[in-house]
Design an enzyme around this catalytic site. Sequence first.
Site, PDB file in Angstrom:
ATOM      1  N   HIS A 119       0.851  -1.200   0.000  1.00  0.00           N
ATOM      2  CA  HIS A 119       0.000   0.000   0.000  1.00  0.00           C
ATOM      3  C   HIS A 119       0.885   1.248   0.000  1.00  0.00           C
ATOM      4  O   HIS A 119       1.955   1.262   0.607  1.00  0.00           O
ATOM      5  CB  HIS A 119      -0.893   0.021   1.255  1.00  0.00           C
ATOM      6  CG  HIS A 119      -2.083   0.922   1.107  1.00  0.00           C
ATOM      7  ND1 HIS A 119      -2.016   2.266   1.329  1.00  0.00           N
ATOM      8  CD2 HIS A 119      -3.345   0.662   0.699  1.00  0.00           C
ATOM      9  CE1 HIS A 119      -3.195   2.804   1.091  1.00  0.00           C
ATOM     10  NE2 HIS A 119      -4.029   1.861   0.710  1.00  0.00           N
ATOM     11  N   ASP A 131      -7.875  -5.398  -0.046  1.00  0.00           N
ATOM     12  CA  ASP A 131      -8.337  -6.308  -1.106  1.00  0.00           C
ATOM     13  C   ASP A 131      -7.976  -7.766  -0.862  1.00  0.00           C
ATOM     14  O   ASP A 131      -8.434  -8.644  -1.597  1.00  0.00           O
ATOM     15  CB  ASP A 131      -7.762  -5.842  -2.454  1.00  0.00           C
ATOM     16  CG  ASP A 131      -8.344  -4.499  -2.855  1.00  0.00           C
ATOM     17  OD1 ASP A 131      -7.571  -3.574  -3.158  1.00  0.00           O
ATOM     18  OD2 ASP A 131      -9.580  -4.370  -2.810  1.00  0.00           O
TER      19      ASP A 131
HETATM   20  C1  SDX Z   1      -6.162  -0.024  -3.012  1.00  0.00           C
HETATM   21  O1  SDX Z   1      -4.355   4.483  -2.126  1.00  0.00           O
HETATM   22  C2  SDX Z   1      -5.331   3.889  -1.545  1.00  0.00           C
HETATM   23  O2  SDX Z   1      -5.742   4.317  -0.470  1.00  0.00           O
HETATM   24  C3  SDX Z   1      -5.897   2.701  -2.278  1.00  0.00           C
HETATM   25  C4  SDX Z   1      -6.929   1.865  -1.521  1.00  0.00           C
HETATM   26  C5  SDX Z   1      -8.210   2.626  -1.280  1.00  0.00           C
HETATM   27  O3  SDX Z   1      -8.942   2.256  -0.338  1.00  0.00           O
HETATM   28  O4  SDX Z   1      -8.561   3.505  -2.118  1.00  0.00           O
HETATM   29  O5  SDX Z   1      -6.382   1.467  -0.281  1.00  0.00           O
HETATM   30  C6  SDX Z   1      -7.318   0.623  -2.327  1.00  0.00           C
HETATM   31  O6  SDX Z   1      -5.893   0.296  -4.139  1.00  0.00           O
HETATM   32  C7  SDX Z   1      -5.327  -1.028  -2.261  1.00  0.00           C
HETATM   33  C8  SDX Z   1      -4.124  -1.559  -3.101  1.00  0.00           C
HETATM   34  C9  SDX Z   1      -4.619  -2.655  -4.028  1.00  0.00           C
HETATM   35  N1  SDX Z   1      -3.562  -3.057  -4.975  1.00  0.00           N
HETATM   36  C10 SDX Z   1      -2.887  -4.199  -4.840  1.00  0.00           C
HETATM   37  O7  SDX Z   1      -3.050  -5.005  -3.940  1.00  0.00           O
HETATM   38  C11 SDX Z   1      -1.904  -4.474  -5.982  1.00  0.00           C
HETATM   39  C12 SDX Z   1      -0.565  -4.981  -5.428  1.00  0.00           C
HETATM   40  N2  SDX Z   1       0.076  -3.911  -4.707  1.00  0.00           N
HETATM   41  C13 SDX Z   1       1.066  -3.122  -5.401  1.00  0.00           C
HETATM   42  O8  SDX Z   1       0.995  -3.050  -6.766  1.00  0.00           O
HETATM   43  C14 SDX Z   1       1.527  -1.872  -4.651  1.00  0.00           C
HETATM   44  O9  SDX Z   1       1.788  -2.267  -3.369  1.00  0.00           O
HETATM   45  C15 SDX Z   1       0.619  -0.658  -4.637  1.00  0.00           C
HETATM   46  C16 SDX Z   1       0.185  -0.279  -6.005  1.00  0.00           C
HETATM   47  C17 SDX Z   1      -0.598  -0.900  -3.797  1.00  0.00           C
HETATM   48  C18 SDX Z   1       1.408   0.477  -4.023  1.00  0.00           C
HETATM   49  O10 SDX Z   1       2.422   0.806  -4.908  1.00  0.00           O
HETATM   50  P1  SDX Z   1       3.525   1.918  -4.536  1.00  0.00           P
HETATM   51  O11 SDX Z   1       3.140   2.688  -3.332  1.00  0.00           O
HETATM   52  O12 SDX Z   1       3.833   2.661  -5.785  1.00  0.00           O
HETATM   53  O13 SDX Z   1       4.723   1.042  -4.056  1.00  0.00           O
HETATM   54  P2  SDX Z   1       5.973   0.662  -4.972  1.00  0.00           P
HETATM   55  O14 SDX Z   1       5.501   0.095  -6.259  1.00  0.00           O
HETATM   56  O15 SDX Z   1       6.900   1.820  -4.996  1.00  0.00           O
HETATM   57  O16 SDX Z   1       6.633  -0.552  -4.126  1.00  0.00           O
HETATM   58  C19 SDX Z   1       7.681  -0.297  -3.215  1.00  0.00           C
HETATM   59  C20 SDX Z   1       8.510  -1.597  -3.258  1.00  0.00           C
HETATM   60  C21 SDX Z   1       8.986  -1.943  -4.672  1.00  0.00           C
HETATM   61  O17 SDX Z   1      10.161  -2.716  -4.541  1.00  0.00           O
HETATM   62  P3  SDX Z   1      11.612  -1.945  -4.664  1.00  0.00           P
HETATM   63  O18 SDX Z   1      11.589  -1.158  -5.961  1.00  0.00           O
HETATM   64  O19 SDX Z   1      11.719  -1.069  -3.433  1.00  0.00           O
HETATM   65  O20 SDX Z   1      12.646  -3.059  -4.674  1.00  0.00           O
HETATM   66  O21 SDX Z   1       7.685  -2.703  -2.839  1.00  0.00           O
HETATM   67  C22 SDX Z   1       7.553  -3.609  -3.919  1.00  0.00           C
HETATM   68  C23 SDX Z   1       7.910  -2.870  -5.176  1.00  0.00           C
HETATM   69  O22 SDX Z   1       8.397  -3.762  -6.162  1.00  0.00           O
HETATM   70  N3  SDX Z   1       6.135  -4.039  -3.925  1.00  0.00           N
HETATM   71  C24 SDX Z   1       5.719  -5.274  -4.191  1.00  0.00           C
HETATM   72  C25 SDX Z   1       4.326  -5.242  -4.043  1.00  0.00           C
HETATM   73  N4  SDX Z   1       3.937  -4.004  -3.717  1.00  0.00           N
HETATM   74  C26 SDX Z   1       5.073  -3.263  -3.662  1.00  0.00           C
HETATM   75  N5  SDX Z   1       6.380  -6.402  -4.516  1.00  0.00           N
HETATM   76  C27 SDX Z   1       5.624  -7.511  -4.725  1.00  0.00           C
HETATM   77  N6  SDX Z   1       4.277  -7.562  -4.602  1.00  0.00           N
HETATM   78  C28 SDX Z   1       3.583  -6.453  -4.263  1.00  0.00           C
HETATM   79  N7  SDX Z   1       2.258  -6.483  -4.140  1.00  0.00           N
END
Ligand code: SDX
Length: 429
Positions: free
Chosen positions: A312, A369
């Site tokens: 998140h 989710d």
């Molecule tokens: C919702 O914003 C809100 O409030 C949203 C929400 C709402 O109520 O409106 O809460 C609802 O959208 C919840 C999120 C649902 N999405 C998912 O579950 C999809 C999987 N999650 C990710 O794609 C990700 O965690 C996000 C999109 C939710 C957040 O992305 P960010 O904040 O841009 O984080 P990032 O991509 O910069 O990740 C930071 C690190 C990265 O690794 P490094 O580059 O530091 O090595 O964490 C890793 C990412 O690769 N990472 C993950 C991951 N999520 C982040 N690695 C593997 N699996 C994941 N799910």
Amino acid sequence: MLETNNLGVAELKVEGKTIELPLFEGSEGEKAIDIRALRKETGCVTYDPGFVNTGCCKSEITYIDGEKGILRYRGYDINDLAEKCEFVDVAYLLIHGVLPSKTQHEEFSTLLNTHSLLHEDMRHFFNSFPDHAHPMATLSAMAVSLSSFYPELEDTSKQENIDYKVTRLLSKMRTAAAFSYKKSIGHPIVQPRHDLKYCENFLNMMFSTPVNNYQVDPVVSKALNKLLILHADHEQNCSASVVKMVGSSDANLYASISAGICALWGPLHGGANQHVIEMLEKIIVEDGGNVKKVIERAKDKNDSFRLMGVGHRVYKSYDPRAKVAKQMCKDVLAQLGVSDPLVDLAQELEAAVLADDYFQSRNLYPNIDFYTGLTYRAMGIPTDMFTVMFAIGRIPGWISQWLEMKEDPHGRIGRPRQIYTGPTKRAVS
Ligand code: SDX
């Protein structure tokens, strides 16, 4: 009013020139640097892809503490609201800033009932969509079409107009969602009823047929009520920001909500609840239920795969909504006598995430989710409707954010800057 405490100034030195920028904090101690004079004073803009460090507004609606896992709507904790309130009252709270009195609840419920029917011409939309159309596409089309069927009441300075538009969206989108489900299974649509409350009405429109004596299960309607509350708002998330961006151009509320529905559809946002189930099913079918492979794929930088329902932007601890959703999932399945192997698999996957340094070092935890789809599934709601359920829950949040933006004295049309890195001037030869 959007009161803040002034904390003096932040000094910024740019190319030998030091400027002072106002520093202030909100009611929960969040600090911000007011950079409105930055470009004029320094010629610079900020660079912040995804707006990770950028606040777009001051707001009195929802407070999130991502480190402590706190979520409050208008000061009320999410656990309190989910346990003690009806979704309709939480919708009223988000929009009006107070929980409704008995009279206000009755007036709001009467408007929701009055506006629960879809215009007969809107029903024909469903016949124009293919049977396999994703219900989020239908929902978005329905939302924006409300501006054609109800073009009046554009003046949102009048409270009555707001109440009509709000209850139209809350009520008609719920009806449209149920109709899209009926269309997808070739069943006759079931109209809303005046004698059923918000959640019961939806369930009846979804599952009643001319040949079954469908009775709403109180366990299911209570669970739906709680799930809608969990989803009702989440401050400046992607889809809320889209709703406000569209509204900032003076586009109408229905068009703004329609855009928000499309933003929510994405698998990185609200679409994740559907993708969690598909991911869990894939683990069972392709990997024999072994979570190791999917964990390794999620950690592999050469693989674009993300673990759905994990991570998140704001929560760097367990999403408080996910805690409620996890317990709900167990309770509802037990009460319904449903056993689902995906629930055990989800708990195994969660345990692997919580034990793995890759996830823990990045503060990646289950989010809203991760468990909600498993409960919808037990309630009989089809997977491709999960994000529609998220949207129905989020409508009051989107509306409250949109209205606050409209009333913001500092509100302007949204138009971010950029840094151009393309070709410098050249002539066509
Ligand atoms: C919702 O914003 C809100 O409030 C949203 C929400 C709402 O109520 O409106 O809460 C609802 O959208 C919840 C999120 C649902 N999405 C998912 O579950 C999809 C999987 N999650 C990710 O794609 C990700 O965690 C996000 C999109 C939710 C957040 O992305 P960010 O904040 O841009 O984080 P990032 O991509 O910069 O990740 C930071 C690190 C990265 O690794 P490094 O580059 O530091 O090595 O964490 C890793 C990412 O690769 N990472 C993950 C991951 N999520 C982040 N690695 C593997 N699996 C994941 N799910």
